[in-house]
Design an enzyme around this catalytic site. Structure first.
Site, PDB file in Angstrom:
ATOM      1  N   GLU A 154       0.818  -1.217   0.000  1.00  0.00           N
ATOM      2  CA  GLU A 154       0.000   0.000   0.000  1.00  0.00           C
ATOM      3  C   GLU A 154       0.852   1.268   0.000  1.00  0.00           C
ATOM      4  O   GLU A 154       1.515   1.567   1.002  1.00  0.00           O
ATOM      5  CB  GLU A 154      -0.909   0.012   1.229  1.00  0.00           C
ATOM      6  CG  GLU A 154      -1.805   1.226   1.309  1.00  0.00           C
ATOM      7  CD  GLU A 154      -2.785   1.167   2.475  1.00  0.00           C
ATOM      8  OE1 GLU A 154      -3.773   1.919   2.449  1.00  0.00           O
ATOM      9  OE2 GLU A 154      -2.562   0.365   3.407  1.00  0.00           O
ATOM     10  N   GLU A 160       2.520   9.569   6.513  1.00  0.00           N
ATOM     11  CA  GLU A 160       2.644   8.243   7.116  1.00  0.00           C
ATOM     12  C   GLU A 160       3.895   7.502   6.682  1.00  0.00           C
ATOM     13  O   GLU A 160       4.370   6.623   7.398  1.00  0.00           O
ATOM     14  CB  GLU A 160       1.392   7.414   6.800  1.00  0.00           C
ATOM     15  CG  GLU A 160       0.125   8.013   7.396  1.00  0.00           C
ATOM     16  CD  GLU A 160      -1.100   7.148   7.192  1.00  0.00           C
ATOM     17  OE1 GLU A 160      -0.976   5.913   7.240  1.00  0.00           O
ATOM     18  OE2 GLU A 160      -2.190   7.703   6.957  1.00  0.00           O
ATOM     19  N   ASP A 187      -5.592   3.081  -2.332  1.00  0.00           N
ATOM     20  CA  ASP A 187      -6.391   3.614  -1.230  1.00  0.00           C
ATOM     21  C   ASP A 187      -6.859   5.009  -1.618  1.00  0.00           C
ATOM     22  O   ASP A 187      -6.049   5.936  -1.770  1.00  0.00           O
ATOM     23  CB  ASP A 187      -5.547   3.652   0.043  1.00  0.00           C
ATOM     24  CG  ASP A 187      -6.320   4.106   1.259  1.00  0.00           C
ATOM     25  OD1 ASP A 187      -6.859   5.239   1.234  1.00  0.00           O
ATOM     26  OD2 ASP A 187      -6.392   3.346   2.241  1.00  0.00           O
ATOM     27  N   HIS A 190      -5.612   7.999   0.613  1.00  0.00           N
ATOM     28  CA  HIS A 190      -4.227   8.405   0.371  1.00  0.00           C
ATOM     29  C   HIS A 190      -4.082   9.045  -1.004  1.00  0.00           C
ATOM     30  O   HIS A 190      -3.335  10.021  -1.174  1.00  0.00           O
ATOM     31  CB  HIS A 190      -3.306   7.186   0.473  1.00  0.00           C
ATOM     32  CG  HIS A 190      -3.233   6.592   1.840  1.00  0.00           C
ATOM     33  ND1 HIS A 190      -2.814   7.310   2.942  1.00  0.00           N
ATOM     34  CD2 HIS A 190      -3.529   5.343   2.289  1.00  0.00           C
ATOM     35  CE1 HIS A 190      -2.856   6.529   4.012  1.00  0.00           C
ATOM     36  NE2 HIS A 190      -3.285   5.337   3.643  1.00  0.00           N
ATOM     37  N   HIS A 213      -9.078   0.498  -1.361  1.00  0.00           N
ATOM     38  CA  HIS A 213      -9.703   0.963  -0.124  1.00  0.00           C
ATOM     39  C   HIS A 213     -10.672   2.083  -0.470  1.00  0.00           C
ATOM     40  O   HIS A 213     -10.275   3.113  -1.021  1.00  0.00           O
ATOM     41  CB  HIS A 213      -8.657   1.431   0.893  1.00  0.00           C
ATOM     42  CG  HIS A 213      -8.112   0.318   1.716  1.00  0.00           C
ATOM     43  ND1 HIS A 213      -6.934   0.418   2.441  1.00  0.00           N
ATOM     44  CD2 HIS A 213      -8.607  -0.933   1.963  1.00  0.00           C
ATOM     45  CE1 HIS A 213      -6.724  -0.720   3.078  1.00  0.00           C
ATOM     46  NE2 HIS A 213      -7.725  -1.542   2.810  1.00  0.00           N
ATOM     47  N   ARG A 219     -11.303  10.369   5.149  1.00  0.00           N
ATOM     48  CA  ARG A 219     -11.243   9.027   5.723  1.00  0.00           C
ATOM     49  C   ARG A 219     -12.572   8.589   6.337  1.00  0.00           C
ATOM     50  O   ARG A 219     -12.679   7.533   6.937  1.00  0.00           O
ATOM     51  CB  ARG A 219     -10.109   8.935   6.745  1.00  0.00           C
ATOM     52  CG  ARG A 219      -9.698   7.539   7.183  1.00  0.00           C
ATOM     53  CD  ARG A 219      -9.481   6.592   6.043  1.00  0.00           C
ATOM     54  NE  ARG A 219      -8.101   6.151   5.892  1.00  0.00           N
ATOM     55  CZ  ARG A 219      -7.698   5.291   4.963  1.00  0.00           C
ATOM     56  NH1 ARG A 219      -8.564   4.784   4.118  1.00  0.00           N
ATOM     57  NH2 ARG A 219      -6.437   4.946   4.860  1.00  0.00           N
ATOM     58  N   GLU A 248     -12.077   0.846   4.326  1.00  0.00           N
ATOM     59  CA  GLU A 248     -11.166   1.170   5.421  1.00  0.00           C
ATOM     60  C   GLU A 248     -11.411   2.638   5.755  1.00  0.00           C
ATOM     61  O   GLU A 248     -10.713   3.537   5.302  1.00  0.00           O
ATOM     62  CB  GLU A 248      -9.708   0.931   5.039  1.00  0.00           C
ATOM     63  CG  GLU A 248      -8.807   1.012   6.282  1.00  0.00           C
ATOM     64  CD  GLU A 248      -7.332   0.947   5.952  1.00  0.00           C
ATOM     65  OE1 GLU A 248      -6.676  -0.017   6.352  1.00  0.00           O
ATOM     66  OE2 GLU A 248      -6.836   1.888   5.285  1.00  0.00           O
TER      67      GLU A 248
END
Length: 271
Positions: A154, A160, A187, A190, A213, A219, A248
């Site tokens: 990922e 991060e 994702d 992101h 995701h 989020r 997620e």
């Protein structure tokens, strides 16, 4: 056909993370089945946190599939990453992920490497760090292949990790690996941070996408942020993506409402 998936976390140490259902595996599965989800993505503290026969029994009971298993507990609980300067820690990270690969593969599911990829630390050399990442992914990709599953890597946002942040960077890195069993996780959260044009990135690098995701720009569940989902859905359909779109996302405003919002948005774009 793209399949729906909801996340279930059983790790108390990550209770503030972006997972829809928490702690009670069967209750989460029952709710997922009732709402019409195809699968669950599972986060456990270890490969033996739940027995494979018991998990198989529950999946059959609720007519669900296991889409993927997360490995984040390896970092959160044990402090393990694939790019730690300490070679013993790297070995332990590979061992932990290998065991998670075995766990998921017993039910046909891949493992996901997210936070366990680590970072280039201030005292480390980037080239050397990336060689450690390549070494780990090569070993783990071959292990996944021997279990007849893929391994999911990922790309995370810059806050991060400072390793690989985009589908393009991830794809270029995968091209340097010996193993061909590693795929990328797209994702959408992101990607909203790192991709100048998410749908264009999907079209350009879609051959390497093995998991998605499905979460909005903040989020929260899709539909609660500003993600422009229409072109993204069109791009995924154009590349022929047919695996899972997994929520997620934060359980906002609560787990049940988040799950209901997710499945409604999934059906809007993929059914």
């Amino acid at each position: 056909m793209i399949k729906s998936c909801v996340t279930i976390a059983l790790v108390p140490q990550i209770k503030t993370g972006p997972w829809i259902f928490w702690e009670d595996l069967e209750a989460g599965m029952a709710k997922a089945a009732k709402l019409g989800f195809d699968a669950i993505e599972l986060f456990t503290a270890s490969p033996d946190a739940i027995s494979i026969p018991r998990l198989k029994e529950l999946l059959e009971k609720y007519k669900l599939k296991l889409a993927a298993v997360g490995t984040g507990a390896g970092k959160v609980i044990h402090g393990l990453t694939l790019t730690d300067p300490d070679s013993e820690i790297r070995k332990k990270a590979i061992s932990f992920i290998s065991d998670m690969i075995d766990f998921g593969a017993a039910l046909g599911a891949p493992a996901i490497i997210g936070s366990m990829q680590g970072n280039v630390l201030p005292e480390s050399n980037r080239e050397e760090t990336m060689s450690w990442l390549a070494e780990g992914l090569n070993k783990l990709g071959k292990h996944a292949e021997s279990n007849q599953v893929i391994l999911i890597y990922e790309p995370l946002n810059r806050y991060e990790t400072n390793l690989l942040n985009t589908l393009e960077a991830g794809s270029n890195f995968l091209d340097t690996l010996e193993t061909k069993s590693v795929k990328l996780l797209a994702d959408l959260f992101h990607m909203n941070i790192e991709e100048g044009n998410p749908e264009e990135s999907i079209l350009n690098w879609g051959k390497n996408i093995g998991h998605v995701h499905f979460a909005d720009s903040n989020r929260r569940p899709m539909g609660f942020g500003h993600t422009s989902m229409k072109p993204i859905a069109e791009a995924l359909n154009t590349i022929g993506y047919s695996d899972y779109a997994s929520a997620e996302a934060f359980p906002y405003p609560d787990p049940d409402a988040a799950a209901e919002q997710t499945i409604a948005e999934f059906r809007k774009w993929f059914r």
